[in-house]
Design a protein around this motif. Structure first.
Motif: not given
Length: 166
Positions: A53-54, A147-152, A14-19
């Motif tokens: 990722t990083d 805040i992630p849109a799904d969470w909102l 769900l995130f662009g990066r795991a971080e």
């Protein structure tokens, strides 16, 4: 009457990066610390998720360090848990990175009555009472993060009484 609880999905995909997921989990642990009883994970068979990722090399070194420790004793029908002291900044940092690498990582409320966070490899979920969710979202916003849109859009639900859950 129990406080309504919101389910927030936090899979690494769900995130662009795991971080981003790590930062959100670390922020949650800071905010919820007074309510948290324990943070544990299964240290057996830790593996880097593909979405990492990083921080791949750093997290792999954490996994290697755990793998080099004497093997935990496993008992029949129980999981081996490794507890993390969330008051220790390094332990909290380690937990946030290893949670998504473990077969099972859990953050329990004080008294172990409620699960706030659970991860299994790259999959994760938060279950937050409304008051804790509001504090968490305020902390995320204060840090300047989105805040992630799904969470909102997630809707809080009142938990069923224990006798109606089965």
């Amino acid at each position: 009457m129990p406080e309504p609880v919101t389910t927030l999905h936090a899979e690494l995909s769900l995130f662009g990066r795991a971080e981003e997921a790590f930062a959100l989990l670390e922020t949650f642990l800071e905010v919820a610390r007074p309510r948290i009883g324990s943070a544990v994970l299964d240290p057996v068979l830790l593996a880097l998720p593909d979405e990492m990722t990083d921080d791949r090399a750093v997290v792999q070194s954490l996994i290697d360090a755990v793998d080099n420790e004497p093997p935990p004793k496993r008992r029949l029908l129980t999981t081996t848990e490794r507890a993390y002291d969330l008051d220790d900044e390094q332990a909290r940092w380690d937990f946030t990175r290893l949670a998504y690498c473990s077969p099972l990582a859990t953050v329990w409320s004080e008294g172990s009555r409620t699960t706030y966070f659970e991860a299994s490899r790259a999959s994760a979920t938060y279950w937050l009472p409304d008051s804790l969710k509001a504090q968490y979202f305020d902390a995320i916003t204060a840090k300047g993060w989105a805040i992630p849109a799904d969470w909102l859009s997630a809707v809080a639900k009142t938990p069923k009484p224990w006798w109606r859950r089965f």
